[in-house]
Design a protein around this motif. Structure first.
Motif, short mmCIF file in Angstrom:
data_model
loop_
_atom_site.label_atom_id
_atom_site.label_comp_id
_atom_site.label_asym_id
_atom_site.label_seq_id
_atom_site.Cartn_x
_atom_site.Cartn_y
_atom_site.Cartn_z
N VAL A 57 0.81 -1.21 0.00
CA VAL A 57 0.00 0.00 0.00
C VAL A 57 0.85 1.27 0.00
N HIS A 58 2.08 1.19 0.47
CA HIS A 58 2.94 2.37 0.50
C HIS A 58 3.43 2.76 -0.89
N GLU A 59 3.12 1.93 -1.89
CA GLU A 59 3.57 2.19 -3.26
C GLU A 59 2.42 2.26 -4.26
N SER A 60 1.18 2.40 -3.76
CA SER A 60 0.02 2.32 -4.66
C SER A 60 -0.92 3.49 -4.49
N ILE A 61 -1.48 3.95 -5.61
CA ILE A 61 -2.44 5.05 -5.59
C ILE A 61 -3.78 4.60 -5.04
N LEU A 62 -4.24 3.41 -5.43
CA LEU A 62 -5.54 2.89 -5.01
C LEU A 62 -5.37 1.55 -4.30
N THR A 63 -6.33 1.23 -3.43
CA THR A 63 -6.37 -0.08 -2.79
C THR A 63 -7.77 -0.66 -2.91
N THR A 64 -7.88 -1.97 -2.71
CA THR A 64 -9.17 -2.65 -2.72
C THR A 64 -9.16 -3.80 -1.74
N ALA A 65 -10.35 -4.13 -1.23
CA ALA A 65 -10.50 -5.30 -0.35
C ALA A 65 -10.77 -6.56 -1.15
N VAL A 66 -10.95 -6.44 -2.46
CA VAL A 66 -11.25 -7.59 -3.32
C VAL A 66 -10.03 -8.50 -3.42
N PRO A 67 -10.17 -9.79 -3.13
CA PRO A 67 -9.03 -10.71 -3.28
C PRO A 67 -8.58 -10.80 -4.74
N PRO A 68 -7.29 -10.70 -5.01
CA PRO A 68 -6.81 -10.87 -6.39
C PRO A 68 -7.25 -12.18 -7.02
N LEU A 69 -7.41 -13.23 -6.23
CA LEU A 69 -7.87 -14.50 -6.79
C LEU A 69 -9.27 -14.37 -7.37
N HIS A 70 -10.15 -13.61 -6.73
CA HIS A 70 -11.49 -13.40 -7.27
C HIS A 70 -11.41 -12.68 -8.62
N LEU A 71 -10.53 -11.70 -8.70
CA LEU A 71 -10.36 -10.98 -9.96
C LEU A 71 -9.80 -11.90 -11.04
N GLN A 72 -8.88 -12.76 -10.67
CA GLN A 72 -8.33 -13.74 -11.62
C GLN A 72 -9.43 -14.66 -12.14
N ILE A 73 -10.30 -15.12 -11.26
CA ILE A 73 -11.40 -15.99 -11.67
C ILE A 73 -12.32 -15.27 -12.65
N ALA A 74 -12.65 -14.00 -12.35
CA ALA A 74 -13.50 -13.23 -13.26
C ALA A 74 -12.83 -13.07 -14.63
N MET A 75 -11.53 -12.79 -14.63
CA MET A 75 -10.82 -12.64 -15.90
C MET A 75 -10.86 -13.93 -16.71
#
Length: 216
Positions: A57-75
């Motif tokens: 988070v110290h290197e990012s403009i935005l954050t999310t609570a969404v698990p990256p695995l969920h996003l991978q599944i959607a993709m």
């Protein structure tokens, strides 16, 4: 990873629309929407446009609570093509490049991002990023779906929380193809384009290059 994927439940919420946790996606347009929060609005360098709230988070403009695995599944459900291609070649010495270098044709699918903060107009993701060489906004385009890696049974985007990388990161789901992606100190947060820290909004992923923003 397999166990976590089995726990993910996809719910149909419209003719072409589905929900997976906090992600909503459209099977016809292949658009994905997820909640995000402003984490940084000035200073730098920044290495990510979006990370999980337990990631870097110290290197990012935005954050999310969404698990990256969920996003991978959607993709994957939307049949986005993943691939590194040649994007990491610039990190290889000449002798390794000849043997192991990828090809541009093997790159993952081109994607674009927008962020719409509560009470504000939708913004292209690149407008949130300052290019230190020009002191202006990053130019449009230049992101692909690389898809991260699996190491010892761990999906590394999930383990590291890395989602949209500005500085090249093979563990992130998305990476840049533009010049300067291998320079970690080139990019910063563009203060005048970013709302106050803590502002919530919707982060959208679309196939293809950025297109004109339309009011909704």
């Amino acid at each position: 990873m397999a166990e976590e994927a089995e726990k993910a439940k996809v719910e149909r919420i419209g003719e072409h629309r589905y929900r997976l946790g906090e992600i909503e996606f459209d099977a016809k347009t292949r658009e994905i929407r997820l909640p995000a929060t402003v984490n940084m609005r000035e200073g730098g360098p920044v290495e990510y446009l979006l990370v999980h709230e337990k990631g870097k988070v110290h290197e990012s403009i935005l954050t999310t609570a969404v698990p990256p695995l969920h996003l991978q599944i959607a993709m994957k459900l939307l049949r986005y093509r993943a691939g590194y291609g040649d994007v990491f070649n610039r990190f290889l010495p000449p002798e390794a490049l000849e043997k192991e270098g990828g090809k541009e044709a093997d790159r993952g699918e081109t994607v674009s991002f927008t962020f719409q903060a509560e009470g504000r107009a939708k913004q292209p993701g690149y407008e949130l990023v300052m290019d230190g060489e020009s002191a202006e906004a990053m130019t449009p385009g230049g992101w692909i779906y690389t898809g991260s890696t699996v190491e010892d049974g761990r999906f590394m985007a999930e383990a590291e929380g890395s989602i949209v990388a500005i500085y090249l990161d093979p563990l992130a789901l998305f990476n840049m193809t533009r010049d300067g992606a291998d320079i970690d100190e080139r990019w910063g947060a563009r203060h005048r384009a970013i709302p106050e820290i803590g502002t919530k909004g919707i982060f959208t992923i679309r196939a293809g290059e950025p297109r004109a923003i339309q009011a909704e």
